[in-house]
Every structure is written in structure tokens, then in C-alpha cells.
Design a protein around this motif. Structure first.
Motif, PDB file in Angstrom:
ATOM      1  N   UNK A  11       0.826  -1.202   0.000  1.00  0.00           N
ATOM      2  CA  UNK A  11       0.000   0.000   0.000  1.00  0.00           C
ATOM      3  C   UNK A  11       0.862   1.254   0.000  1.00  0.00           C
ATOM      4  N   UNK A  12       1.985   1.185   0.679  1.00  0.00           N
ATOM      5  CA  UNK A  12       2.864   2.354   0.764  1.00  0.00           C
ATOM      6  C   UNK A  12       3.603   2.588  -0.550  1.00  0.00           C
ATOM      7  N   UNK A  17      10.210   5.800   1.593  1.00  0.00           N
ATOM      8  CA  UNK A  17       9.002   6.136   2.362  1.00  0.00           C
ATOM      9  C   UNK A  17       8.536   4.927   3.159  1.00  0.00           C
ATOM     10  N   UNK A  72       1.893  10.354  -6.842  1.00  0.00           N
ATOM     11  CA  UNK A  72       3.034  10.821  -6.042  1.00  0.00           C
ATOM     12  C   UNK A  72       4.242   9.920  -6.237  1.00  0.00           C
ATOM     13  N   UNK A  73       3.979   8.636  -6.403  1.00  0.00           N
ATOM     14  CA  UNK A  73       5.048   7.652  -6.597  1.00  0.00           C
ATOM     15  C   UNK A  73       4.890   6.990  -7.965  1.00  0.00           C
ATOM     16  N   UNK A 117       0.054   4.771   4.036  1.00  0.00           N
ATOM     17  CA  UNK A 117       0.133   4.941   2.591  1.00  0.00           C
ATOM     18  C   UNK A 117       0.230   6.391   2.167  1.00  0.00           C
ATOM     19  N   UNK A 118      -0.069   7.318   3.087  1.00  0.00           N
ATOM     20  CA  UNK A 118       0.081   8.734   2.780  1.00  0.00           C
ATOM     21  C   UNK A 118       1.391   9.245   3.382  1.00  0.00           C
ATOM     22  N   UNK A 119       1.799  10.447   2.976  1.00  0.00           N
ATOM     23  CA  UNK A 119       2.959  11.049   3.619  1.00  0.00           C
ATOM     24  C   UNK A 119       2.631  11.334   5.082  1.00  0.00           C
TER      25      UNK A 119
END
Lengths: 250, 249
Positions: free
Chosen positions: A139-140, B35, A146-147, B169-171
Motif C-alpha cells: 500500500x505504501x 518512504x 506521487x510515486x 500509505x500517505x505522507x
């Protein structure tokens, strides 16, 4: 920076071919010079990658603005997974981790004052088509605007970059590439596309290749199937040092 | 100690990529991996310190089965209350009864059983009714199975510890006290992932970062120490608890 014509003339002069009946011609020398230039550039770029000195090779960047094509129905690969793509505008160097593609970014020319420039926008991450499944499981790390990701693949004679996570509204991208010699468009009057400090090495390697090429027809003058006369000494290539730049791969 | 100073995820990733000389993210894994590593590091730090405090407030459901939030790593406490105020008179504690479960109707199954009683549990005899003012629940598979007594209250409040960030999953942001620790964690994880590219350099990076992450005085221990130490106010109040509590000053 000399042109390729100057480089070729220099080699012809050194080999003693100053007249029109020379056995080697500038175009043939240019072909060999381009092969050597690719090898030397490859060595230089790999050295930069290895030592983390990417600044030293920044002058080898070529920048392009490329058009993004979204889900072209003519491309049977794309229609399977609904990807966008663009075709690489030039041949690129074959480097580890796909770093022949140095950077791809969203292009926006109308950014308000104070915003980071287009080159500073979200970096595209390079992956392979086979690795996409794994990436989408996270998910990340899954592709999104953004990615964004890109994966290289051949489609017929095209060298293609498939894009993932790119919004349909994206029409243009910025691409920074380490380009290789394009053998389809060699031009004697173009500047020699190689860093100045590599010129002596290029000249040495080019002289070796040219001298070798000149030996071959002399040794096989009898074209009637008998090949060499008895006792003729067959000349071989001179021994090469292990430290010769031609020996370096990494 | 709670701090209000945060740094952005971008700040962490920029510093980590610079130390690895990967500022162009050209080593194959890219920014998403950074990330992800930062997210994993922050979750680990959250388990070590419970710093990410949240509160879950929900109506007591009619079937007495309540879905807990999916980012709950530890509960601080559970309360039942009614209305908009939850003072000492209108709120009660909700206890967890081991092995309790029900299907949404009346009654429940639990470890206390009439005459073959388990005296580590509340019920000592089959005929004994539960005392008034006892509110309890079982916990299983991310759900609370509330006792019928809980229906006397409108809502339940659970202060809890989250996963270190609001949206998976978000910043996200990183607390300032954990900045160096999370940066070192990211560098370590990236170095492990790309070690094969440059084993000599990466082995040294990995070794240095393992010192930071596992050693005394390393950035990871430092961050935990910073979070868990008392600030000046807490130290002052501790002295009041110790010497003056229960007395007129």
C-alpha cells in the motif's frame, strides 16, 4: 571539443594515409570511434555510479521533453494492463540498475512563482514489468501520482518506457538520459560526444582498431582459396596490458 | 514527554538519500522504498514508546459488538459514558473479561462456569449475579463483545496508541525527537536492500547504522530516552506527588 571529422583525420594522418587512395576512410573510422566512445562513456558513468560522484558526469546528461501516450490500442502489450508509455527518443547507455535513464519528471511549464521547478517534481521510480506485481502488493509503495513508476520493455523496434501511477491528464514528461551513439545518424561534423579527458584514450584505442583493420587484407592477398603461402608469418594483435582501458569493464 | 515539533517525511528521505549518495533515487528502489522504510521505522519507534496517542469514540452498538479501529496497537484505557460530558460521575471504566464472547444476542460465553468455576474469574457461584456497576467486555479479532450492562451508556471512549501515523500509505510527519533515529533506520534498510550493488561501501554503512540502531548511545536509544524522560513540569509534579500528595500545602 573536436568534431568526429577532426578525430578521424588525426588518425588517418598518424597512420600515414593523407591522400585520397587511403585504405581507411573517415566514415569507417567514425564507426569505430563511436563504438569506442560508447565503451569509454560506459566506463566513466559506471565509475561515477560506483563512487557516488554523479556530479562529475552531469555534462553527459541529455534532456528531452517526451509525449506520453495513454493506452494505445495498437500496442497489444499496453492494452493488457492499461499503461501509459513513451518511446525513448535516443539509444541509451547500458548501465547497472537502469541508470542510463537518469531521471523522469512531470513537465509543467506554468508553475506559479515560488514552486519548485519541474525537474524537482516527483521522481519516477524505475522497475521492471515483472516486479510490478510485488510493488502493487504494498500500500505504501504502490504506484500513484506521487510515486509514479516506469518499466522498460521492447515493443517491435521501439525501446519503450511503460508508466504506472501517471494521471491520464499527463501529456508531457521531462526525461534525462545518458545517451549512447546512434549508429543510424552518425555525423562527421558533429562534436565528438565524449569528455575531453577521455580523448587520448579514445585515440589510442582507435589507432589500435584501425591498425588491426589495415593488417587483415594484407595478410590475405591471395583470394584463390589457397590463403597464405607456405611459411608466411601470421601477424597477431599486439599484446595488451591488463591496465589498458579496453580491458576495464567496471 | 510530548513534543509538538515534527519534521516532514521529505526531510528524513532527503538526508537519508544524501548519506547514501542516492539523491537521484537511481539505485533501483526509488523514493517509495525510502518512504516505506521510514514508515516501518516510525511504527517500530511507536511500539517502543507508544508515542502516537489517539482517542476512539463510538456509540455503544445495539448488538453489543463493536469494531475497533484498524490502527490500534495498544489500548490505554476504556470508558463508557453518556451525553457530551464524561466527568467522574457520568463515566465508568470498562473492563476486559478474558475469553468472553457472544453472538450479538443476550448472554455470553466466558471462562466462568457455574459450579465448575474458575476462581481467577469473577463469578464464584452459578447463582451469583454480577455486581451492579460492573461493565465488561471480551476482545477478539478486532472486535469488542460488550456485556449487556454497557447498554446503560450511550458511548464508549478508548484512548489508544496508533501506528505512528494517521494514514497508512500517505505522507506523514516524524517527531523531532526521533528524527535521527528514523533517518538512520531508513539508511540502514536501504543499504541492506542495495548492498549487492556496492558491497564494500554498503557493508560499512550497515555496520555504522547497526551501531546507531542497536548500541547504547546510538540514535535509536537516544530517541527512546528523549521520549521517556520527564520534562521539567513532570519532574516538578513528581516531587509534589511524593512529598505533598493528600496534604494541604
Amino acid at each position: 571539443m573536436p568534431t568526429w571529422r577532426q578525430v578521424a583525420d588525426d588518425v588517418l594522418l598518424a597512420l600515414g594515409y593523407e591522400t585520397d587512395d587511403a585504405l581507411r576512410h573517415r566514415e569507417a573510422i567514425l564507426y569505430n570511434a563511436s563504438i569506442i566512445a560508447n565503451k569509454l562513456k560506459n566506463q566513466q558513468l559506471k565509475k561515477g555510479t560506483k563512487t557516488g560522484d554523479e556530479l562529475g558526469n552531469a555534462d553527459m546528461h541529455s534532456t528531452y521533453i517526451v509525449s506520453v501516450i495513454h493506452n494505445d490500442v495498437l500496442d497489444t502489450v499496453v492494452t493488457d494492463f492499461d499503461a501509459a508509455y513513451f518511446d525513448l527518443p535516443a539509444p541509451i547507455m547500458d548501465l547497472s540498475s537502469g541508470s542510463g535513464i537518469n531521471a523522469v519528471r512531470y513537465l509543467r511549464n506554468d508553475l506559479p512563482e515560488g514552486c519548485p521547478p519541474a525537474f524537482a517534481r516527483n521522481p519516477f521510480t524505475q522497475t521492471t514489468l515483472a516486479a510490478l506485481h510485488n510493488i502493487y502488493q504494498s500500500k505504501v509503495q504502490a504506484p500513484n501520482s506521487r510515486f509514479p513508476y516506469m518499466a522498460r520493455g521492447k515493443f517491435m523496434d521501439k525501446d519503450r518506457l511503460y508508466l504506472f501511477g501517471v494521471p491520464a491528464s499527463t501529456k508531457k514528461l521531462l526525461a534525462v538520459l545518458y545517451t549512447a551513439s546512434d549508429f543510424m545518424t552518425l555525423d562527421l561534423d558533429a562534436p565528438a560526444d565524449i569528455q575531453p579527458h577521455l580523448l587520448p584514450t579514445l585515440k589510442k584505442m582507435l589507432m589500435d582498431m584501425e591498425a588491426w583493420a589495415l593488417q587483415i587484407p594484407q595478410e590475405r592477398l591471395q583470394q584463390d582459396g589457397r590463403d597464405f603461402p607456405p611459411g608466411q608469418i601470421v601477424r597477431t594483435r599486439p599484446l595488451m596490458s591488463l591496465n589498458d582501458p579496453a580491458q576495464f569493464d567496471e | 514527554m510530548l513534543g509538538n515539533a515534527y519534521v516532514s517525511l521529505g526531510e528524513i528521505i532527503t538526508a537519508a538519500a544524501q548519506e547514501l549518495r542516492d539523491t537521484g533515487f537511481t539505485h533501483g528502489l526509488g523514493r517509495p522504498f525510502y518512504a516505506s522504510a521510514a514508515q516501518r521505522g516510525l511504527s517500530e519507534m511507536n511500539y517502543a514508546t507508544n508515542f502516537f496517542k489517539k482517542v476512539f469514540i463510538e456509540k455503544v452498538p445495539e448488538n453489543l459488538i463493536l469494531d475497533l479501529p484498524d490502527d490500534m496497537t495498544e489500548k490505554d484505557q476504556m470508558y463508557l459514558f453518556s451525553g457530551n460530558t464524561c466527568n467522574i460521575g457520568t463515566s465508568v471504566m470498562l473492563f476486559v473479561k478474558p475469553n468472553m464472547w457472544h453472538g450479538g444476542g443476550t448472554g455470553y460465553l466466558a471462562q466462568n462456569k457455574g459450579r465448575n468455576y474458575d476462581n481467577t474469574q469473577f463469578s464464584l457461584a452459578w447463582s451469583q449475579a454480577q455486581p451492579s456497576h460492573l461493565y465488561f467486555c471480551g476482545e477478539r479479532s478486532g472486535k469488542l463483545y460488550l456485556s449487556e450492562s454497557c447498554l446503560r451508556f450511550e458511548r464508549i471512549a478508548i484512548p489508544y496508541t496508533g501506528i505512528g501515523m494517521d494514514c497508512f500509505g500517505e505522507d506523514f510527519e516524524v517527531p523531532m525527537w526521533a528524527r535521527e533515529a528514523i533517518t538512520d533506520f531508513v539508511i540502514h534498510r536501504v543499504a541492506l536492500a542495495i548492498e549487492r550493488e556496492d558491497p564494500q561501501f554498503m557493508a560499512r554503512v550497515i555496520s555504522r547504522k547497526e551501531g546507531e540502531l542497536k548500541g547504547n548511545g546510538g540514535s535509536w536509544q537516544n530517541a527512546i530516552w528523549r521520549y521517556k524522560r520527564s520534562d521539567k513540569k513532570q519532574r516538578y509534579e513528581t516531587s509534589i506527588y511524593n512529598f505533598d500528595f493528600g496534604h494541604y500545602i
